[in-house]
Design a protein around this motif. Structure first.
Motif, short mmCIF file in Angstrom:
data_model
loop_
_atom_site.label_atom_id
_atom_site.label_comp_id
_atom_site.label_asym_id
_atom_site.label_seq_id
_atom_site.Cartn_x
_atom_site.Cartn_y
_atom_site.Cartn_z
N MET A 1 18.12 17.72 8.40
CA MET A 1 16.98 18.11 9.21
C MET A 1 15.78 18.40 8.33
O MET A 1 15.91 18.98 7.25
CB MET A 1 17.33 19.36 10.05
N LEU A 2 14.61 17.97 8.76
CA LEU A 2 13.39 18.14 7.98
C LEU A 2 13.07 19.62 7.75
O LEU A 2 12.93 20.39 8.68
CB LEU A 2 12.22 17.47 8.70
N ARG A 3 12.96 20.00 6.46
CA ARG A 3 12.62 21.37 6.11
C ARG A 3 11.36 21.46 5.25
O ARG A 3 10.69 22.49 5.25
CB ARG A 3 13.79 22.02 5.35
N SER A 4 11.06 20.39 4.51
CA SER A 4 9.90 20.42 3.64
C SER A 4 9.30 19.03 3.48
O SER A 4 9.98 18.02 3.67
CB SER A 4 10.27 20.99 2.26
N ALA A 5 8.01 19.01 3.14
CA ALA A 5 7.30 17.74 2.96
C ALA A 5 6.57 17.77 1.62
O ALA A 5 5.90 18.75 1.30
CB ALA A 5 6.31 17.51 4.09
N LEU A 6 6.71 16.69 0.87
CA LEU A 6 5.97 16.53 -0.38
C LEU A 6 4.97 15.40 -0.16
O LEU A 6 5.35 14.24 -0.02
CB LEU A 6 6.92 16.20 -1.53
N LEU A 7 3.71 15.75 -0.10
CA LEU A 7 2.65 14.78 0.14
C LEU A 7 2.14 14.23 -1.18
O LEU A 7 1.78 14.99 -2.08
CB LEU A 7 1.49 15.43 0.90
N ILE A 8 2.11 12.93 -1.30
CA ILE A 8 1.59 12.27 -2.51
C ILE A 8 0.31 11.56 -2.10
O ILE A 8 0.29 10.76 -1.17
CB ILE A 8 2.60 11.26 -3.08
N GLY A 9 -0.79 11.87 -2.80
CA GLY A 9 -2.07 11.28 -2.41
C GLY A 9 -2.94 11.01 -3.61
O GLY A 9 -2.66 11.41 -4.74
N GLY A 10 -4.02 10.31 -3.36
CA GLY A 10 -4.98 9.94 -4.40
C GLY A 10 -5.81 8.80 -3.88
O GLY A 10 -5.63 8.35 -2.74
N CYS A 11 -6.72 8.31 -4.68
CA CYS A 11 -7.51 7.15 -4.25
C CYS A 11 -6.56 5.98 -4.02
O CYS A 11 -5.57 5.80 -4.74
CB CYS A 11 -8.54 6.79 -5.33
N GLU A 12 -6.86 5.17 -3.01
CA GLU A 12 -6.05 3.99 -2.75
C GLU A 12 -5.90 3.15 -4.01
O GLU A 12 -6.80 3.08 -4.83
CB GLU A 12 -6.69 3.16 -1.63
N ARG A 13 -4.74 2.52 -4.18
CA ARG A 13 -4.38 1.69 -5.34
C ARG A 13 -4.18 2.53 -6.61
O ARG A 13 -4.34 2.02 -7.72
CB ARG A 13 -5.41 0.58 -5.59
N SER A 14 -3.79 3.79 -6.43
CA SER A 14 -3.55 4.66 -7.58
C SER A 14 -2.08 4.91 -7.85
O SER A 14 -1.73 5.66 -8.75
CB SER A 14 -4.28 6.01 -7.39
N GLY A 15 -1.20 4.32 -7.03
CA GLY A 15 0.23 4.44 -7.29
C GLY A 15 0.96 5.45 -6.44
O GLY A 15 2.05 5.89 -6.82
N THR A 16 0.43 5.81 -5.27
CA THR A 16 1.12 6.79 -4.42
C THR A 16 2.46 6.24 -3.93
O THR A 16 3.48 6.95 -3.95
CB THR A 16 0.25 7.18 -3.21
N THR A 17 2.48 4.99 -3.50
CA THR A 17 3.73 4.37 -3.02
C THR A 17 4.72 4.20 -4.16
O THR A 17 5.92 4.44 -4.00
CB THR A 17 3.43 3.02 -2.35
N MET A 18 4.22 3.78 -5.31
CA MET A 18 5.07 3.60 -6.49
C MET A 18 5.77 4.91 -6.85
O MET A 18 7.00 4.94 -7.07
CB MET A 18 4.22 3.13 -7.67
N LEU A 19 5.03 6.01 -6.89
CA LEU A 19 5.61 7.29 -7.26
C LEU A 19 6.65 7.75 -6.24
O LEU A 19 7.73 8.22 -6.62
CB LEU A 19 4.50 8.34 -7.39
N ALA A 20 6.34 7.58 -4.95
CA ALA A 20 7.30 7.95 -3.91
C ALA A 20 8.57 7.13 -4.02
O ALA A 20 9.68 7.64 -3.82
CB ALA A 20 6.67 7.77 -2.53
N ASP A 21 8.44 5.87 -4.36
CA ASP A 21 9.58 4.97 -4.52
C ASP A 21 10.53 5.47 -5.60
O ASP A 21 11.75 5.43 -5.44
CB ASP A 21 9.09 3.57 -4.85
N PHE A 22 10.00 5.96 -6.71
CA PHE A 22 10.82 6.47 -7.80
C PHE A 22 11.46 7.82 -7.45
O PHE A 22 12.66 8.01 -7.66
CB PHE A 22 9.99 6.62 -9.08
N ILE A 23 10.67 8.74 -6.91
CA ILE A 23 11.18 10.08 -6.61
C ILE A 23 12.29 10.04 -5.57
O ILE A 23 13.23 10.83 -5.60
CB ILE A 23 10.04 11.00 -6.12
N SER A 24 12.21 9.09 -4.64
CA SER A 24 13.16 9.05 -3.53
C SER A 24 14.56 8.57 -3.93
O SER A 24 15.46 8.56 -3.09
CB SER A 24 12.62 8.15 -2.41
#
Length: 313
Positions: free
Chosen positions: A1-24
């Protein structure tokens, strides 16, 4: 069950998806596709609780939202089965449903990599209150690298000058948002991550109490929607330091010079070095006005193509 959220952000094309892919690549973590629509709902309908008609409008909005369709969730059917009387309910139900669909169970930590997360952090603080614990990572990338990346896509700015203003605005807004936030935050450099991903990932895990695994450095935890495969072709692959400075060989001297003349002060403030051939004179405002006009036309052309591609998806 969802208890916490880690938001990854920055200017577009800065690697937000890449970082989430590794952490997950660890236990009890789910990373979803980008979720622009949650903030859109917040701005249009508020947090709730909603009355029957508002709830109906929100469900209809999500049903017709292209980005939400990438989650592969039937929100109409879900709304009939579970309570969705507020934005918190919507987020919890949708994240849990996506988690079961992709991971096989409801995970306690949600990773969201929508680029505007940091710029909209005050909104997220209001949304998360009393519902789930919130934390955020701001990933910063050399603006010249951002320009080299975004100019190849079917959305976003096209010219060195207009991209410099766009990147500068995004970075400064994110910095202001972070300075006013009360949540636990961390700032990461895109280039540092590519050079030493293991060190950065261990730092992230220690900061946010995430279980570090050796598999993290190989990535591959995010299931990419087919629509975004072309722009996330490097997501899921092992980090390579060579990608840090591709812009040096792919951008022309004139493109680099124009970018630095428009956003050089912010580059310097962030610790990036200017090129040896930078003229360091401010870009002519007449040229900039012409660039903004031309860029607006190019964006319309790109957007028309983007809409056709969405219809084919």
């Amino acid at each position: 069950m969802l208890r916490s959220a880690l938001l990854i952000g920055g200017c577009e094309r800065s690697g937000t998806t890449m970082l989430a892919d590794f952490i997950s690549k660890t236990e009890d973590v789910v990373v979803t596709p980008e979720s622009h629509f949650f903030i859109n709902i917040y701005e249009q309908y508020g947090i709730g609780p909603w009355d029957f008609n508002t709830k109906k409008d929100v469900v209809a909005y999500l049903s017709n939202d292209f980005r939400f369709s990438l989650w592969g969730i039937d929100i109409v059917k879900l709304a009939e089965q579970k309570p969705v009387n507020s934005l918190q309910d919507i987020i919890t139900v949708c994240v849990n449903e996506y988690s079961v669909k992709t991971v096989g169970k409801e995970c306690s930590l949600w990773l969201d990599h929508t680029p505007h997360n940091i710029r909209k952090l005050s909104y997220w603080e209001n949304i998360a209150t009393g519902n789930f614990e919130l934390a955020a990572i701001h990933i910063v990338r050399d603006g010249r690298g951002v320009y080299n990346s975004v100019r190849k896509l079917d959305w976003g700015p096209n010219l060195a000058s207009t991209t410099a203003l766009w990147w500068e605005n995004n970075v400064l807004l994110s910095a202001m948002s972070l300075s006013r936030s009360s949540v636990k935050t961390m700032e990461i450099r895109y280039e540092d991550f590519l050079i030493n991903p293991e060190h950065v990932l261990k730092s992230v895990c220690e900061k946010f109490s995430i279980c570090y695994t050796k598999e993290m450095i190989f990535g591959g935890g995010f299931k990419k929607p087919s629509y975004t495969l072309h722009q996330h072709e490097l997501v899921g692959k092992k980090a390579s330091s060579e990608r840090s400075y591709n812009w040096k060989s792919e951008l022309s001297k004139d493109q680099v010079d124009v970018f630095e003349r428009c956003a050089g002060d912010v580059l310097i403030a962030l610790g990036y070095k200017l090129s040896k051939y930078s003229k360091r004179r401010r870009y002519n405002p007449i040229f900039l006005s012409a660039d903004l006009f031309w860029d607006a036309i190019l964006r319309k052309v790109k957007w028309s193509y983007n809409l056709r591609r969405r219809k084919r998806s």
